[in-house]
Design an enzyme around this catalytic site. Structure first.
Site, PDB file in Angstrom:
ATOM      1  N   ALA A 183       1.888   1.899  12.422  1.00 43.48           N
ATOM      2  CA  ALA A 183       2.362   1.587  11.074  1.00 43.48           C
ATOM      3  C   ALA A 183       1.277   0.926  10.242  1.00 43.48           C
ATOM      4  CB  ALA A 183       3.587   0.674  11.161  1.00 43.48           C
ATOM      5  N   CYS A 184       1.277   1.249   8.951  1.00 46.55           N
ATOM      6  CA  CYS A 184       0.426   0.535   7.992  1.00 46.55           C
ATOM      7  C   CYS A 184       1.281   0.253   6.760  1.00 46.55           C
ATOM      8  CB  CYS A 184      -0.831   1.339   7.655  1.00 46.55           C
ATOM      9  SG  CYS A 184      -0.537   2.887   6.770  1.00 46.55           S
ATOM     10  N   ALA A 185       0.692  -0.076   5.648  1.00 46.59           N
ATOM     11  CA  ALA A 185       1.477  -0.451   4.475  1.00 46.59           C
ATOM     12  C   ALA A 185       2.217   0.732   3.858  1.00 46.59           C
ATOM     13  CB  ALA A 185       0.565  -1.107   3.439  1.00 46.59           C
TER      14      ALA A 185
END
Length: 240
Positions: A183-185
């Site tokens: 996951a990232c932003a």
């Protein structure tokens, strides 16, 4: 001899020493590849008049060889098309936020948050681990100075670079059989659309690419990123 600390000072010094000195401009040329902006700093060569310098002589202290040579391209810098093809070949699935939460609770999936540490501490899903895929530029080689200047040209004074310890840090916490949701932003996407026929690259998709490239077998990707996780008011924790 006084040290030369800037390009303008160098230009002034050479102009006073060599009246026929000519310089080419300093060029900051942005290259854009999907959502990643790479800035290249180029300094063209100096020309000296033969009336003041013979063809066999050069001024001492004014020669810089390979001062800002870019290192060889790393796997993370591969074209997005190449990354996407491998992700699809390795059957990396994209899951929505609620599905990711279910997999975490029921199937022992681990959420690997690859955002910067400061963002992770501000808010993240419970049980997530943080290994940032990019970090602030740390070194002061000629190439790093050039990159800092390029970022500053665009008003960015906290330039980042690929984290060379990313894989080592992941391997110290997760084995190759671990079930991982990266996951990232913003998340990016592998899904084609009219405007983005090959999807959109993101930090989490780059991280997923590096993981499957290095033998990880159960890698998923959080579609819509943690922005959607927080927007849907799913569980979150913070660290003071």
């Amino acid at each position: 001899m006084a040290a030369i600390t800037s390009v303008s000072q160098l230009h002034s010094s050479l102009s006073s020493l060599y009246p026929n000195y000519r310089s080419s401009p300093l060029i900051l040329a942005p290259k854009t590849n999907q959502d990643t902006t790479i800035c290249c700093l180029t300094v063209r060569s100096f020309t000296f008049s033969r009336r003041r310098l013979s063809s066999q002589s050069v001024p001492r202290g004014l020669i810089i060889q390979n001062a800002a040579t870019k290192p060889a391209k790393s796997p993370a810098e591969e074209d997005w098309k190449t990354k996407r093809e491998l992700l699809l070949q390795k059957r990396v699935r994209s899951v929505e936020a609620k599905e990711a939460l279910r997999l975490q609770k029921e199937n022992n999936f681990v959420i690997l948050d690859v955002r910067p540490e400061a963002e992770f501490k501000e808010a993240h899903p419970p049980g997530a681990i943080n290994v940032q895929i990019y970090r602030l530029i740390k070194e002061w080689t000629a190439w790093d100075i050039a990159r800092r200047a390029a970022f500053a040209f665009f008003g960015i004074f906290s330039g980042t670079e690929e984290n060379p310890e990313f894989l080592q840090s992941v391997e110290s916490q997760l084995d190759k059989d671990a079930k991982i949701i990266v996951a990232c932003a913003t998340g990016g996407t592998m899904k084609p659309s009219q405007n983005l026929p090959e999807g959109q690259q993101s930090r989490s998709l780059i991280a997923a690419y590096l993981l499957v490239l290095n033998g990880y077998k159960n890698v998923y990707h959080l579609e819509g990123g943690l922005y959607k996780w927080f927007k849907e008011e799913l569980p979150e924790v913070s660290e003071e």
